[in-house]
Design a protein around this motif. Structure first.
Motif, short mmCIF file in Angstrom:
data_model
loop_
_atom_site.label_atom_id
_atom_site.label_comp_id
_atom_site.label_asym_id
_atom_site.label_seq_id
_atom_site.Cartn_x
_atom_site.Cartn_y
_atom_site.Cartn_z
N ASN A 150 -2.36 -48.81 90.20
CA ASN A 150 -1.60 -47.93 91.09
C ASN A 150 -2.54 -47.17 92.01
O ASN A 150 -3.08 -46.13 91.65
N ILE A 151 -2.74 -47.68 93.23
CA ILE A 151 -3.66 -47.02 94.16
C ILE A 151 -3.04 -45.78 94.80
O ILE A 151 -3.74 -45.04 95.50
N ASP A 152 -1.75 -45.54 94.53
CA ASP A 152 -1.15 -44.29 95.02
C ASP A 152 -1.82 -43.07 94.40
O ASP A 152 -1.73 -41.96 94.95
N ASP A 153 -2.48 -43.27 93.25
CA ASP A 153 -3.16 -42.16 92.59
C ASP A 153 -4.43 -41.73 93.32
O ASP A 153 -4.97 -40.65 93.04
N GLU A 154 -4.91 -42.57 94.23
CA GLU A 154 -6.15 -42.25 94.93
C GLU A 154 -5.91 -41.16 95.99
O GLU A 154 -4.86 -41.13 96.63
N PRO A 155 -6.90 -40.28 96.19
CA PRO A 155 -6.76 -39.25 97.23
C PRO A 155 -6.58 -39.89 98.61
O PRO A 155 -7.01 -41.02 98.85
N ASP A 156 -5.97 -39.13 99.51
CA ASP A 156 -5.72 -39.65 100.86
C ASP A 156 -6.99 -40.08 101.56
O ASP A 156 -7.01 -41.11 102.26
N TYR A 157 -8.08 -39.32 101.37
CA TYR A 157 -9.31 -39.65 102.10
C TYR A 157 -9.91 -40.97 101.62
O TYR A 157 -10.53 -41.70 102.40
N ILE A 158 -9.71 -41.30 100.34
CA ILE A 158 -10.19 -42.59 99.82
C ILE A 158 -9.34 -43.73 100.40
O ILE A 158 -9.86 -44.76 100.83
N GLN A 159 -8.04 -43.54 100.42
CA GLN A 159 -7.17 -44.57 100.98
C GLN A 159 -7.47 -44.80 102.46
O GLN A 159 -7.48 -45.95 102.93
N GLU A 160 -7.74 -43.73 103.17
CA GLU A 160 -8.09 -43.86 104.59
C GLU A 160 -9.44 -44.54 104.77
O GLU A 160 -9.63 -45.33 105.71
N MET A 161 -10.39 -44.25 103.87
CA MET A 161 -11.71 -44.85 103.97
C MET A 161 -11.64 -46.38 103.83
O MET A 161 -12.29 -47.12 104.57
N TYR A 162 -10.81 -46.86 102.90
CA TYR A 162 -10.64 -48.30 102.70
C TYR A 162 -9.69 -48.92 103.72
O TYR A 162 -9.72 -50.13 103.95
#
Length: 485
Positions: free
Chosen positions: A291-303
């Motif tokens: 579940n990548i929804d658990d990742e912080p927004d900045y991590i999701q944006e980085m990837y």
């Protein structure tokens, strides 16, 4: 005797002293041995978890995990990493006969024209490494990797070359690289498989056999997970079945399997037991990890991820989460790199640029993310295709389609992390990128080096099958010592 009478007969037989003395003595020995070993579960995870793990690792490992990024279809090294200004000067000229005599190609016929690089190159970082404008984000981390510029293979068609790269043989039936690793080392996490496979843009030409277990116990085959929908097919309980009922059913099935193992002594029964237990544990552990929804927004944006989408970016972030949770070997296959130029937008110009845009940001993010978490030191990252591309144009359907044919004599791969040198280039090709002139390495050398970083001597990791000892590298392979930190 009908089925009902036979059932009564078998039930009565199990209650006789004759059956106990004849069939259960070895079982009593196993129970005694289990108590001597502190109550180890002889019928489950402790047996098949690491079939060849006695005495492994052979030496202190530099890496604990591997993330292998396979670009299925074979990207062109001449547009990405192998800068050849002389090839640009030859653009549009007829191919010299010396490059064609005695050679076999998948599609080139007659005398093709030379094709200059369709990208532009600049030098980046402290090492002044040449990287094309197709990969601007990756260029920022070029100092982190070792480039292997003179890799060669024996195959020039996709499926055999993929099999050779991933299983050590161009023919089907051999265990995959990830399977050999988990056979030797097992999995650090009892609740997750040791070998996970993630696909984007469809599957590779070689299909699921690329991550199969071959003749190894089937517990060592890769588990294919999905970044959309149910992470693993058939893992969810059926309608009306809760976790308590599922646990009881697994326990009952495995009791039957234990009886069958005592009777037949077939090691695949132990694998079956282990897989039932693993599947039950995965029902709770896999959805959380995936579940990548658990990742912080900045991590999701980085990837550059899009939750719920089946993409290479999502899979890169999932790969980090999987190794972070103890998965030993994560294999990412990204399809669509077969740039023949057989149609508009499908060559090494617009087509390759489009594919590079899909992987550029996620790969740079993966390297930066692992480094900032202190995980790059013990996580080996491998990137590459199954072969390279020719310096001449294929032009199967017309000269305006800028594509390249398959080429097995020289192509580029890169590695980083897990005890590999930073900012290093190994090997060199000639002035047009056709042949290796130094630092030539074979696919088996790549495999030997990966195992070496995990603390495994590739010549000593063997499995006896059909009367002989097999290994991943067959009778070949040398560790590429020049690239080791």
């Amino acid at each position: 005797m009908n089925i009902l009478d036979e059932a009564h007969f078998r039930q009565s037989e199990y209650n006789t002293r004759r059956h106990f003395l004849k069939k259960c003595v070895t079982g009593m020995g196993a129970v005694t041995l289990g108590s001597m070993m502190g109550g180890a579960n002889l019928f489950a995870k402790d047996v098949p978890k690491s079939g060849g793990g006695v005495g492994l690792p052979h030496f202190v490992p530099k890496a604990k995990h591997v993330i292998y990024l396979h670009m299925a279809g074979a990207p062109s090294q001449l547009e990405l990493f192998d800068y050849k200004p002389e090839l640009q000067k030859m653009d549009g000229q007829s191919c010299p006969p010396s490059l064609l005599e005695g050679k076999r190609f998948a599609f080139i016929r007659g005398v093709p024209q030379m094709l200059g690089p369709q990208s532009t190159f600049k030098q980046y970082g402290e090492t002044q490494t040449w990287v094309s404008d197709y990969l601007p984000k990756f260029a920022e981390v070029a100092d982190e990797v070792t480039f292997l510029k003179s890799v060669h293979t024996d195959e020039f068609n996709h499926a055999p070359a993929q099999f050779l790269m991933q299983t050590g043989s161009p023919r089907t039936g051999r265990p995959s690289l990830g399977g050999w690793v988990t056979y030797g080392l097992g999995s650090p996490n009892d609740n997750l498989p040791g070998f996970v496979v993630l696909l984007s843009a469809g599957g590779p030409t070689g299909g699921k056999r690329l991550w199969g277990s071959g003749f190894l116990p089937t517990v060592h085959q890769g588990v294919q997970c999905q970044s959309t929908g149910t992470p693993v097919q058939n893992l969810k309980n059926p309608s009306g079945v809760n976790s308590k009922m599922r646990k009881k059913s697994v326990e009952t099935i495995n009791k039957i399997n234990e009886l069958e193992y005592q009777e037949a002594q077939d090691p695949e029964i132990l694998t079956r037991i282990s897989q039932y237990e693993m599947a039950f544990k995965m029902q709770t552990s896999v959805p959380k990890v995936m579940n990548i929804d658990d990742e912080p927004d900045y991590i999701q944006e980085m990837y550059g991820v899009t939750p719920g989408e089946n993409s290479f970016a999502n899979n890169c972030l999932l790969a980090r989460r999987l190794v972070e949770n103890g998965v030993r070997f994560v294999q990412l296959y990204d399809n669509g790199w077969d740039m023949h130029g057989a149609g508009p937008g499908g060559g090494v110009g617009a087509g390759l640029r489009r594919k590079c845009k899909q992987i550029d940001q996620p790969i740079a993010a993966l390297l930066k993310d692992l480094k900032q978490r202190g995980m790059l030191e013990d996580t080996l990252i491998v990137w590459g295709g199954e072969f390279g591309r020719t310096p001449m144009m294929e032009a199967r359907t017309g000269k305006n389609f800028l594509g390249r044919d398959h080429h097995n004599e020289a192509f580029t791969m890169w590695m980083t992390g897990g005890g590999i040198k930073r900012g290093y280039t190994h090997g060199e090709t000639d002035e047009i990128g056709y042949s290796a002139i130094s630092g030539k390495v074979h696919v088996h050398d790549i495999q030997a080096t990966i195992l070496n970083q995990l603390g495994i001597d590739h010549e000593r990791l063997t499995y006896r099958f059909q009367g002989r000892d097999f290994r991943l590298t067959d009778v070949h392979g040398n560790v590429i010592k020049d690239i080791l930190a």
